[in-house]
Design a protein around this motif. Structure first.
Motif, PDB file in Angstrom:
ATOM      1  N   HIS A  16      49.339  28.231  37.324  1.00  0.00           N
ATOM      2  CA  HIS A  16      49.041  26.874  36.796  1.00  0.00           C
ATOM      3  C   HIS A  16      48.982  25.892  37.962  1.00  0.00           C
ATOM      4  O   HIS A  16      50.011  25.419  38.442  1.00  0.00           O
ATOM      5  N   HIS A  42      46.576  22.419  39.679  1.00  0.00           N
ATOM      6  CA  HIS A  42      45.485  21.440  39.623  1.00  0.00           C
ATOM      7  C   HIS A  42      44.972  21.337  41.064  1.00  0.00           C
ATOM      8  O   HIS A  42      45.228  20.362  41.756  1.00  0.00           O
ATOM      9  N   LYS A 102      42.757  24.485  37.862  1.00  0.00           N
ATOM     10  CA  LYS A 102      42.207  23.730  36.727  1.00  0.00           C
ATOM     11  C   LYS A 102      41.294  22.604  37.209  1.00  0.00           C
ATOM     12  O   LYS A 102      41.537  22.029  38.274  1.00  0.00           O
ATOM     13  N   HIS A 137      48.911  22.348  27.788  1.00  0.00           N
ATOM     14  CA  HIS A 137      50.021  21.579  28.362  1.00  0.00           C
ATOM     15  C   HIS A 137      50.825  21.092  27.148  1.00  0.00           C
ATOM     16  O   HIS A 137      50.441  20.126  26.493  1.00  0.00           O
ATOM     17  N   HIS A 142      54.708  24.293  30.316  1.00  0.00           N
ATOM     18  CA  HIS A 142      55.741  23.241  30.360  1.00  0.00           C
ATOM     19  C   HIS A 142      56.837  23.502  29.326  1.00  0.00           C
ATOM     20  O   HIS A 142      57.922  23.924  29.682  1.00  0.00           O
ATOM     21  N   ASP A 184      52.883  24.164  39.276  1.00  0.00           N
ATOM     22  CA  ASP A 184      52.139  23.039  38.680  1.00  0.00           C
ATOM     23  C   ASP A 184      51.502  22.189  39.774  1.00  0.00           C
ATOM     24  O   ASP A 184      51.274  20.990  39.588  1.00  0.00           O
TER      25      ASP A 184
END
Ligand code: IZC
Ligand code: ZN
Length: 431
Positions: free
Chosen positions: A81, A83, A150, A250, A273, A325
């Motif tokens: 996961h 970004h 992502k 999420h 999460h 994350d």
């Protein structure tokens, strides 16, 4: 005598993670860890040829032999996961955080994710590629050899496409295996602030093209107060499934909305999460076999003193994975080893559970259970040599990089640099 390209020998502890079964490791089984002491691994054509006790590989000769110095060796870590692709950074928001301004309030005022959206829209493709490569290389230096990335900082057709094209381009520049997720539904863009339904329709309209161009395997949504409701998320994810995608959520990151229940209802591959997940939500995750991706770095960085109930999840039979994350707002780190420490300290996970969570389970969390997360004959030789005497040591000694060498498909992609100068010491942990 069989011939290999590479032989890793003198391995003190080898975590093969090869547990003899398919599928993520659930609940109390996470306590089991496949370990071989005094082990060796042979590699040919980038793949694992043989794994076992050193004496069992005595019949193998190799072009190159790597003395692992009696240390810990594991599969490359899997990061499920991130970004990864974004413009700018948000260090100016640190002061707001210190003053106690909540994450969702910063977002509501046009900061947070929306500030990164403005920066990402403005940043040229090639600069986004360079920036993504910078962070990705750092992840590799921390032992990660497979990862998810992502989109979600475009919130319009052009920029969401740009982000996913960046990921596609980066795949050709790195040996890291990258799995792409479309997170167009990450926030409501300022220009459609009063019309979230229209915005979600625009994102839904993109799905066939994303599928056709193979720009993403998963579709994700930020189901949160002030972002997308449970009902909006449910309808959106149903459309994504109709378009042929597996879905992620999420869920219950900040407020407990029932995101875990939603993940179970829609058959999501993961719920991510889950800090506020209810008892019922946790039970439903176990029933439907949804993998819980926990992100204790985010709880740490948001400073709310609230943590996902990993113990309850594991006792309920859920498969737990762990992730950084990595993103420019709520968890600004590429260091999955630090996350392993936070999982031990704040989620009360055992070292055995933690290792299952960053290898096998994180691989299944991104549909790579068949190829990543284990050292086993026939699989890609994604291997980390650690400057550590045993697997307990990594979560214990926190905040630093314990990696000595990283191999991706049998090729060395990272080696810790030596300190130069007269104060250099050659002493290392585990000797
Ligand atoms: O940029 O703040 N929670 N998305 C949902 C994030 C955190 C990333 C960000
Ligand atoms: Zn996230």
């Amino acid at each position: 005598m069989a011939q290999a390209d590479l032989l890793f020998y003198n391995i003190g502890q080898l975590l093969t993670m090869d547990n003899g079964s398919d599928g993520p490791v659930k609940g109390n089984d996470m306590q089991k860890l496949p370990v071989i002491e005094n082990a060796a691994v042979a590699v040919k054509d980038g793949k694992v040829l043989k794994v076992g006790k050193q004496e069992e590989l005595a019949d193998i000769d190799a072009d190159e032999k790597i003395d692992c110095g009696g240390k810990l060796v594991s599969p490359g870590l899997v990061e499920p996961h991130t970004h990864l692709v974004f413009g700018g950074s948000r260090e100016h928001e640190m002061a707001l955080k210190q003053q106690g301004v909540p994450y969702l309030e910063i977002l509501e005022k046009g900061g947070g994710i929306l500030s990164t959206v403005r920066a990402t829209r403005e940043t040229p493709f090639k600069d986004l590629v360079e920036k993504a490569m910078f962070h990705l290389d750092r992840m590799m230096s921390y032992g990660i050899t497979t990862m998810e990335a992502k989109s979600g900082y475009g919130l319009d057709y052009d920029t969401e496409m740009k982000q996913m094209q960046v990921v596609k381009h980066v795949k050709n520049l790195t040996s890291m295996d990258i799995v792409s997720t479309f997170l167009g539904a990450h926030a409501i863009p300022e220009e459609l602030k009063d019309n979230p339904e229209r915005f979600l329709d625009e994102m839904i309209d993109m799905l066939p093209e994303i599928k056709e161009k193979e720009l993403a395997e998963f579709v994700d949504i930020f189901c949160e107060t002030g972002v997308f409701s449970v009902e909006q998320s449910r309808a959106y994810l149903e459309k994504a499934k109709e378009a042929g995608f597996q879905v992620k959520i999420h869920a219950d990151e900040i407020d407990p909305l029932g995101g875990a229940e939603l993940a179970a209802d829609v058959g999501a591959i993961t719920g991510d999460h889950l800090v506020g997940a209810s008892d019922k939500g946790i039970r439903r995750l176990a029933e439907e076999g949804v993998i819980a991706v926990l992100l204790p770095g985010t709880s740490f960085y948001l400073c709310k003193g609230k943590h996902a109930r990993a113990r309850k999840m594991i006792e309920s039979g859920v498969a737990v994975a762990l992730s950084t994350d990595f993103n420019p707002g709520s968890s600004v780190t590429e260091n999955l080893q630090m996350i392993m420490s936070l999982a031990a300290l704040n989620l009360k996970m055992t070292p055995e559970e933690i290792w299952n969570a960053v290898t096998v389970n994180s691989a299944y969390a991104i549909n790579r259970g068949d190829s990543a997360g284990k050292i086993a004959a026939g699989r890609k030789a994604d291997i980390v040599i650690w400057d550590a005497p045993n697997y307990l040591y990594i979560p214990y000694h926190y905040g630093v990089n314990h990696v000595q060498k990283v191999f991706k498909a049998g090729e060395k992609v990272y080696e810790r640099a030596e300190i130069k100068g007269k104060h250099h010491t050659s002493i290392s942990i585990g000797e």
